[in-house]
Write a protein that holds these residues in place. Sequence first.
Motif, mmCIF file in Angstrom:
data_model
loop_
_atom_site.group_PDB
_atom_site.id
_atom_site.type_symbol
_atom_site.label_atom_id
_atom_site.label_comp_id
_atom_site.label_asym_id
_atom_site.label_seq_id
_atom_site.Cartn_x
_atom_site.Cartn_y
_atom_site.Cartn_z
ATOM 1 N N ASP A 1 53.922 51.356 34.353
ATOM 2 C CA ASP A 1 53.968 49.969 33.868
ATOM 3 C C ASP A 1 52.946 49.705 32.775
ATOM 4 N N GLY A 2 52.073 50.679 32.511
ATOM 5 C CA GLY A 2 51.086 50.518 31.449
ATOM 6 C C GLY A 2 50.008 49.495 31.748
ATOM 7 N N VAL A 3 49.626 49.365 33.006
ATOM 8 C CA VAL A 3 48.599 48.387 33.363
ATOM 9 C C VAL A 3 47.238 48.889 32.898
ATOM 10 N N PRO A 4 46.244 48.022 32.782
ATOM 11 C CA PRO A 4 44.910 48.441 32.340
ATOM 12 C C PRO A 4 44.309 49.506 33.243
ATOM 13 N N LEU A 5 43.496 50.363 32.673
ATOM 14 C CA LEU A 5 42.915 51.477 33.415
ATOM 15 C C LEU A 5 42.040 50.994 34.564
ATOM 16 N N TRP A 6 41.304 49.897 34.350
ATOM 17 C CA TRP A 6 40.423 49.402 35.404
ATOM 18 C C TRP A 6 41.213 48.998 36.640
ATOM 19 N N LEU A 7 42.438 48.490 36.432
ATOM 20 C CA LEU A 7 43.259 48.076 37.562
ATOM 21 C C LEU A 7 43.752 49.295 38.350
ATOM 22 N N ILE A 8 44.032 50.382 37.645
ATOM 23 C CA ILE A 8 44.441 51.616 38.320
ATOM 24 C C ILE A 8 43.300 52.151 39.174
ATOM 25 N N PHE A 9 42.088 52.136 38.614
ATOM 26 C CA PHE A 9 40.932 52.581 39.381
ATOM 27 C C PHE A 9 40.669 51.655 40.569
ATOM 28 N N ALA A 10 40.881 50.360 40.371
ATOM 29 C CA ALA A 10 40.685 49.403 41.465
ATOM 30 C C ALA A 10 41.671 49.664 42.595
ATOM 31 N N ALA A 11 42.920 49.959 42.227
ATOM 32 C CA ALA A 11 43.932 50.254 43.236
ATOM 33 C C ALA A 11 43.570 51.516 44.001
#
Length: 227
Positions: free
Chosen positions: A57-67
């Motif tokens: 989905d191309g979400v921000p990298l910080w959100l991927i790390f948060a998940a």
Amino acid sequence: MLGFREAFPALVATGTWGLVTGIAMVKSGMSETLATVMTLAAYAGSAQLTSLPLLNDGVPLWLIFAAGFVVNIRFIIFGAALQPYFRHFSWPRRLGLGAFMSDIGFVMFMGRYGEARERGDPLQIWYYLGVVGPGWLIWNVCSIIGVYLAAAIPASWSLEFAAVLALLSVVIPLVSTRPVAVCIVASAITAWLGQGLPLRLGLAAAVLVGILAGVLSERYMDKVQRT
């Protein structure tokens, strides 16, 4: 050797889950090279699978790390539980030991030494290494096999279900006391109810609820036995 012997049946579940994760990464659109790097660098199947739709989905990298942090927050609890056994080591060594920790490794270690009066015995570290070392190796080998065989494996094989069955075959024999059973039931119900939560928060909630339920159940049983 004791740790390896007891962990040997669990390696089937570990390998199956690693294979499924490797296949899932490639089928999500990730290149074989990137999937291999992610497997070797992350060693966290749940976090890897959680990140795949977010990457697509191309979400921000910080959100991927948060998940990934939310999904793996249980390892903070695992580390706190293991600290009394390994606190005599320097922090770099403890960090290294933690890097190889797995769910199955933690469950097996605590199942054997959770009630031990003496903590820090040399046998405990060798048992731990005998469990988590082969698990790390099998996971990575099978995951990389999955990466490079993904194109040849049809989705109709439903390997995800096979992985769940393999994990259940390891977990069910460990249910030897009522608090453990309460912990598992509470976690399962919470995980099922929390399926729709974002960032896999249902998984984190299941871990916390399961631990709380197990502790309260154990205290209740102790109170009943005293009376």
